[in-house]
Design a protein around this motif. Sequence first.
Motif, PDB file in Angstrom:
ATOM      1  N   ASP A  36       1.131   3.168  -7.401  1.00  0.00           N
ATOM      2  CA  ASP A  36       0.122   3.051  -6.345  1.00  0.00           C
ATOM      3  C   ASP A  36       0.264   1.717  -5.608  1.00  0.00           C
ATOM      4  O   ASP A  36       0.239   1.666  -4.366  1.00  0.00           O
ATOM      5  CB  ASP A  36      -1.289   3.162  -6.937  1.00  0.00           C
ATOM      6  CG  ASP A  36      -1.666   4.595  -7.268  1.00  0.00           C
ATOM      7  OD1 ASP A  36      -1.016   5.511  -6.745  1.00  0.00           O
ATOM      8  OD2 ASP A  36      -2.605   4.788  -8.065  1.00  0.00           O
ATOM      9  N   VAL A  37       0.402   0.640  -6.362  1.00  0.00           N
ATOM     10  CA  VAL A  37       0.531  -0.681  -5.752  1.00  0.00           C
ATOM     11  C   VAL A  37       1.834  -0.772  -4.964  1.00  0.00           C
ATOM     12  O   VAL A  37       1.878  -1.301  -3.841  1.00  0.00           O
ATOM     13  CB  VAL A  37       0.464  -1.792  -6.826  1.00  0.00           C
ATOM     14  CG1 VAL A  37       0.759  -3.152  -6.200  1.00  0.00           C
ATOM     15  CG2 VAL A  37      -0.902  -1.801  -7.498  1.00  0.00           C
ATOM     16  N   ARG A  44      -5.288  -2.948 -11.128  1.00  0.00           N
ATOM     17  CA  ARG A  44      -5.422  -1.525 -10.796  1.00  0.00           C
ATOM     18  C   ARG A  44      -5.523  -0.676 -12.062  1.00  0.00           C
ATOM     19  O   ARG A  44      -6.268   0.314 -12.101  1.00  0.00           O
ATOM     20  CB  ARG A  44      -4.211  -1.085  -9.972  1.00  0.00           C
ATOM     21  CG  ARG A  44      -4.222   0.389  -9.534  1.00  0.00           C
ATOM     22  CD  ARG A  44      -5.310   0.653  -8.522  1.00  0.00           C
ATOM     23  NE  ARG A  44      -5.155  -0.128  -7.319  1.00  0.00           N
ATOM     24  CZ  ARG A  44      -4.512   0.290  -6.223  1.00  0.00           C
ATOM     25  NH1 ARG A  44      -3.994   1.502  -6.196  1.00  0.00           N
ATOM     26  NH2 ARG A  44      -4.423  -0.485  -5.167  1.00  0.00           N
ATOM     27  N   LYS A 100      -6.659  -1.757 -14.880  1.00  0.00           N
ATOM     28  CA  LYS A 100      -7.715  -2.311 -15.741  1.00  0.00           C
ATOM     29  C   LYS A 100      -7.138  -2.685 -17.108  1.00  0.00           C
ATOM     30  O   LYS A 100      -7.677  -2.344 -18.155  1.00  0.00           O
ATOM     31  CB  LYS A 100      -8.875  -1.326 -15.888  1.00  0.00           C
ATOM     32  CG  LYS A 100      -9.622  -1.061 -14.580  1.00  0.00           C
ATOM     33  CD  LYS A 100     -10.787  -0.119 -14.785  1.00  0.00           C
ATOM     34  CE  LYS A 100     -11.632   0.024 -13.525  1.00  0.00           C
ATOM     35  NZ  LYS A 100     -10.878   0.515 -12.355  1.00  0.00           N
ATOM     36  N   MET A 140      -1.643  -7.540  -9.594  1.00  0.00           N
ATOM     37  CA  MET A 140      -2.166  -6.381  -8.876  1.00  0.00           C
ATOM     38  C   MET A 140      -2.135  -5.129  -9.740  1.00  0.00           C
ATOM     39  O   MET A 140      -3.089  -4.351  -9.771  1.00  0.00           O
ATOM     40  CB  MET A 140      -1.340  -6.128  -7.611  1.00  0.00           C
ATOM     41  CG  MET A 140      -1.493  -7.164  -6.520  1.00  0.00           C
ATOM     42  SD  MET A 140      -0.388  -6.744  -5.139  1.00  0.00           S
ATOM     43  CE  MET A 140      -0.731  -8.109  -4.030  1.00  0.00           C
ATOM     44  N   ALA A 148      -0.375   3.143 -11.975  1.00  0.00           N
ATOM     45  CA  ALA A 148      -0.966   2.059 -11.185  1.00  0.00           C
ATOM     46  C   ALA A 148       0.124   1.280 -10.459  1.00  0.00           C
ATOM     47  O   ALA A 148      -0.046   0.880  -9.301  1.00  0.00           O
ATOM     48  CB  ALA A 148      -1.770   1.129 -12.097  1.00  0.00           C
TER      49      ALA A 148
END
Length: 208
Positions: free
Chosen positions: A31-32, A49, A51, A45, A28
């Motif tokens: 990705d961010v 992403r 969770k 963030m 995650a």
Amino acid sequence: MTHTDLDDVKPRLGRKRDHTRDPEILDAAIDVLAETGYDGMTIDMVAARAKAGKATLYRRWPSKPELVLDAVACMKSNDIDFDALPDTGTLRGDLIAMIKPHGIRDHERKLRVMAGIVSMIARNPELAAAARDALVEPRATVNRIFFQRAMDRGEIPADSDIEKLCMIGPAMVAYSVLMLGEPIDREFLIANIDTVILPAAGVRVATQ
């Protein structure tokens, strides 16, 4: 103090760490990072992403730089089996055999991550080393093997500068993705091989 600054100085919480979600959280984070860049990225963030609760992240990574360093280091390619690289008998065949849909997507993602951490690399030698090892070296190692094979069988000159030849393809892909905003595909990569990389190595490509 800004919210981003707080990400960099959040204290470590004294609780037993649970590492079971680390892969999801690091993915995650990548990705961010690819979407926002280092300066725009926040722990909030990444938590959203993945969770996951922010406390979970802070127990494992007390600051944003530490999270980014771990995330980038974990990007080191695991899908290249150096003991089973294609050996087609020609440099062109070997280079083309490495073009796979998953590899193309992975390379584009790595480029966007590299672009996202440029500002941080200049200030953090440890991150620069991790980025080089994870984002550059795996494919560069493959290319060195292919060019060395070609040299050993006399396909390219014995005095070829392998290190420079290894840089041509990645540089053209990076320019296309990061500067022109154009996606890369199989046709683009094969055209680079035939019209730029092989001629630079002294290999004549038969015209159709």
